[in-house]
Design a protein around this motif. Structure first.
Motif, PDB file in Angstrom:
ATOM      1  N   ASN A   1       0.825  -1.213   0.000  1.00  0.00           N
ATOM      2  CA  ASN A   1       0.000   0.000   0.000  1.00  0.00           C
ATOM      3  C   ASN A   1       0.860   1.265   0.000  1.00  0.00           C
ATOM      4  OD1 ASN A   1      -2.589  -1.452   0.266  1.00  0.00           O
ATOM      5  ND2 ASN A   1      -1.790  -2.020   2.266  1.00  0.00           N
ATOM      6  N   GLU A   2       1.907   1.257   0.794  1.00  0.00           N
ATOM      7  CA  GLU A   2       2.825   2.401   0.824  1.00  0.00           C
ATOM      8  C   GLU A   2       3.514   2.563  -0.517  1.00  0.00           C
ATOM      9  OE1 GLU A   2       6.757   4.044   3.281  1.00  0.00           O
ATOM     10  OE2 GLU A   2       6.048   1.992   3.562  1.00  0.00           O
ATOM     11  N   THR A   3       3.921   1.443  -1.111  1.00  0.00           N
ATOM     12  CA  THR A   3       4.599   1.493  -2.406  1.00  0.00           C
ATOM     13  C   THR A   3       3.677   2.044  -3.484  1.00  0.00           C
ATOM     14  OG1 THR A   3       5.999  -0.403  -1.817  1.00  0.00           O
ATOM     15  CG2 THR A   3       5.777   0.112  -4.161  1.00  0.00           C
ATOM     16  N   ILE A   4       2.415   1.603  -3.476  1.00  0.00           N
ATOM     17  CA  ILE A   4       1.457   2.092  -4.467  1.00  0.00           C
ATOM     18  C   ILE A   4       1.196   3.580  -4.283  1.00  0.00           C
ATOM     19  CG2 ILE A   4      -0.990   1.985  -5.116  1.00  0.00           C
ATOM     20  CD1 ILE A   4      -0.807  -1.062  -4.819  1.00  0.00           C
ATOM     21  N   ALA A   5       1.101   4.033  -3.020  1.00  0.00           N
ATOM     22  CA  ALA A   5       0.903   5.461  -2.759  1.00  0.00           C
ATOM     23  C   ALA A   5       2.092   6.273  -3.270  1.00  0.00           C
ATOM     24  CB  ALA A   5       0.704   5.696  -1.262  1.00  0.00           C
ATOM     25  N   GLU A   6       3.296   5.778  -3.025  1.00  0.00           N
ATOM     26  CA  GLU A   6       4.490   6.488  -3.494  1.00  0.00           C
ATOM     27  C   GLU A   6       4.575   6.469  -5.015  1.00  0.00           C
ATOM     28  OE1 GLU A   6       6.761   8.298  -1.943  1.00  0.00           O
ATOM     29  OE2 GLU A   6       5.664   8.068  -0.070  1.00  0.00           O
ATOM     30  N   LEU A   7       4.116   5.385  -5.613  1.00  0.00           N
ATOM     31  CA  LEU A   7       4.087   5.301  -7.071  1.00  0.00           C
ATOM     32  C   LEU A   7       3.200   6.403  -7.643  1.00  0.00           C
ATOM     33  CD1 LEU A   7       3.647   2.122  -9.217  1.00  0.00           C
ATOM     34  CD2 LEU A   7       2.018   3.964  -9.474  1.00  0.00           C
ATOM     35  N   ILE A   8       2.046   6.623  -7.012  1.00  0.00           N
ATOM     36  CA  ILE A   8       1.143   7.688  -7.455  1.00  0.00           C
ATOM     37  C   ILE A   8       1.811   9.042  -7.287  1.00  0.00           C
ATOM     38  CG2 ILE A   8      -1.072   8.836  -7.053  1.00  0.00           C
ATOM     39  CD1 ILE A   8      -1.360   6.043  -8.228  1.00  0.00           C
ATOM     40  N   ARG A   9       2.432   9.259  -6.138  1.00  0.00           N
ATOM     41  CA  ARG A   9       3.069  10.542  -5.845  1.00  0.00           C
ATOM     42  C   ARG A   9       4.231  10.854  -6.777  1.00  0.00           C
ATOM     43  NH1 ARG A   9       3.555   9.620   0.657  1.00  0.00           N
ATOM     44  NH2 ARG A   9       1.649  10.676   1.325  1.00  0.00           N
TER      45      ARG A   9
ATOM     46  N   ILE B   1       5.217   8.539 -15.495  1.00  0.00           N
ATOM     47  CA  ILE B   1       4.355   7.747 -16.354  1.00  0.00           C
ATOM     48  C   ILE B   1       4.807   6.284 -16.410  1.00  0.00           C
ATOM     49  CG2 ILE B   1       5.680   8.366 -18.419  1.00  0.00           C
ATOM     50  CD1 ILE B   1       1.888   7.733 -18.252  1.00  0.00           C
ATOM     51  N   ARG B   2       6.121   6.043 -16.344  1.00  0.00           N
ATOM     52  CA  ARG B   2       6.614   4.655 -16.428  1.00  0.00           C
ATOM     53  C   ARG B   2       6.147   3.836 -15.231  1.00  0.00           C
ATOM     54  NH1 ARG B   2      12.759   4.234 -14.293  1.00  0.00           N
ATOM     55  NH2 ARG B   2      12.757   5.950 -12.791  1.00  0.00           N
ATOM     56  N   TYR B   3       5.964   4.490 -14.096  1.00  0.00           N
ATOM     57  CA  TYR B   3       5.451   3.797 -12.916  1.00  0.00           C
ATOM     58  C   TYR B   3       3.934   3.641 -12.999  1.00  0.00           C
ATOM     59  CZ  TYR B   3      10.029   4.497 -10.696  1.00  0.00           C
ATOM     60  OH  TYR B   3      11.369   4.470 -10.391  1.00  0.00           O
TER      61      TYR B   3
END
Length: 219
Positions: A27-35, A39-41
């Protein structure tokens, strides 16, 4: 979380999670991915969502909680786009429907509208960035390669999203499964052969009728 750590966690969550250490917080990783705003993420978000949710590591509210308003909108839309991608590829995950109805709060009309755009290969703009359905599907297939059991048997013959969507309008999920088995020359069990002969074959023969094709194109 710095960029190196984010990339490390993304890599871990982008592979079969049985190989990923328990310490990775999906969940933390997905939140950081959004932040990250990269675009590659964002393009590998459907992969991370599927991998994380399949292993019970994803919780919508935990991933959404640390995000600000605009980031939450991106998260919301990437979840919707991921669910659309799974449907277009005829992938069925037990967690997807509850996520759609009770967590993310999407409406069926909104989902159907996005699905129609996806199979027509229309570009989506999320957070100011253009996202291509064909590229998303390719990335998902590349990461899912070799993980047929986890991803319900992705097949090279199913790469045409328009074809898969058209088949979904005619055949039920089980019928599509048998259709692709026949196309791939796979051996059917006795009960599958009986069901195919009784139900699926009739539809296949009807679809193969040239006159029916002409009439369908004329209306």
């Amino acid at each position: 979380m710095n960029k190196d750590k984010l990339l490390e966690n993304i890599n871990l969550l982008g592979v079969p999670l049985m190989e990923a250490p328990e310490m990775v917080d999906a969940n933390e990783t997905i939140a950081e991915l959004i932040r990250s705003g990269e675009i590659r993420y964002w393009e590998i978000f459907p992969v991370l969502l599927a991998n994380s949710a399949n292993k019970g590591l994803f919780e919508y509210w935990k991933a959404e909680k640390p995000l600000k308003n605009k980031e939450r909108q991106v998260f919301h839309e990437l979840v919707l786009l991921s669910l659309v991608l799974y449907r277009a590829l005829d992938l069925v995950f037990p967690w997807a429907e509850p996520l759609f109805w009770s967590k993310a709060g999407f409406g069926k009309e909104e989902f159907d509208r996005w699905l129609d755009r996806f199979v027509k290969r229309e570009t989506f703009v999320i957070g100011g960035k253009e996202m291509s359905p064909e590229r998303l599907a390719k990335i998902f297939r590349d990461y899912a390669h070799g993980e047929e059991e986890n991803f319900k048997g992705l097949m090279s013959k199913k790469e045409d999203l328009g074809l898969e969507y058209a088949l979904s309008q005619v055949f039920a999920p089980k019928q599509r499964e048998l259709f692709w088995k026949k196309v791939g020359g796979e051996r059917l069990t006795k009960s599958e052969r009986e069901y195919y002969s009784r139900t699926v074959r009739k539809k296949v023969k009807a679809l193969a009728n040239e006159l029916l094709h002409q009439l369908a194109k004329s209306i």
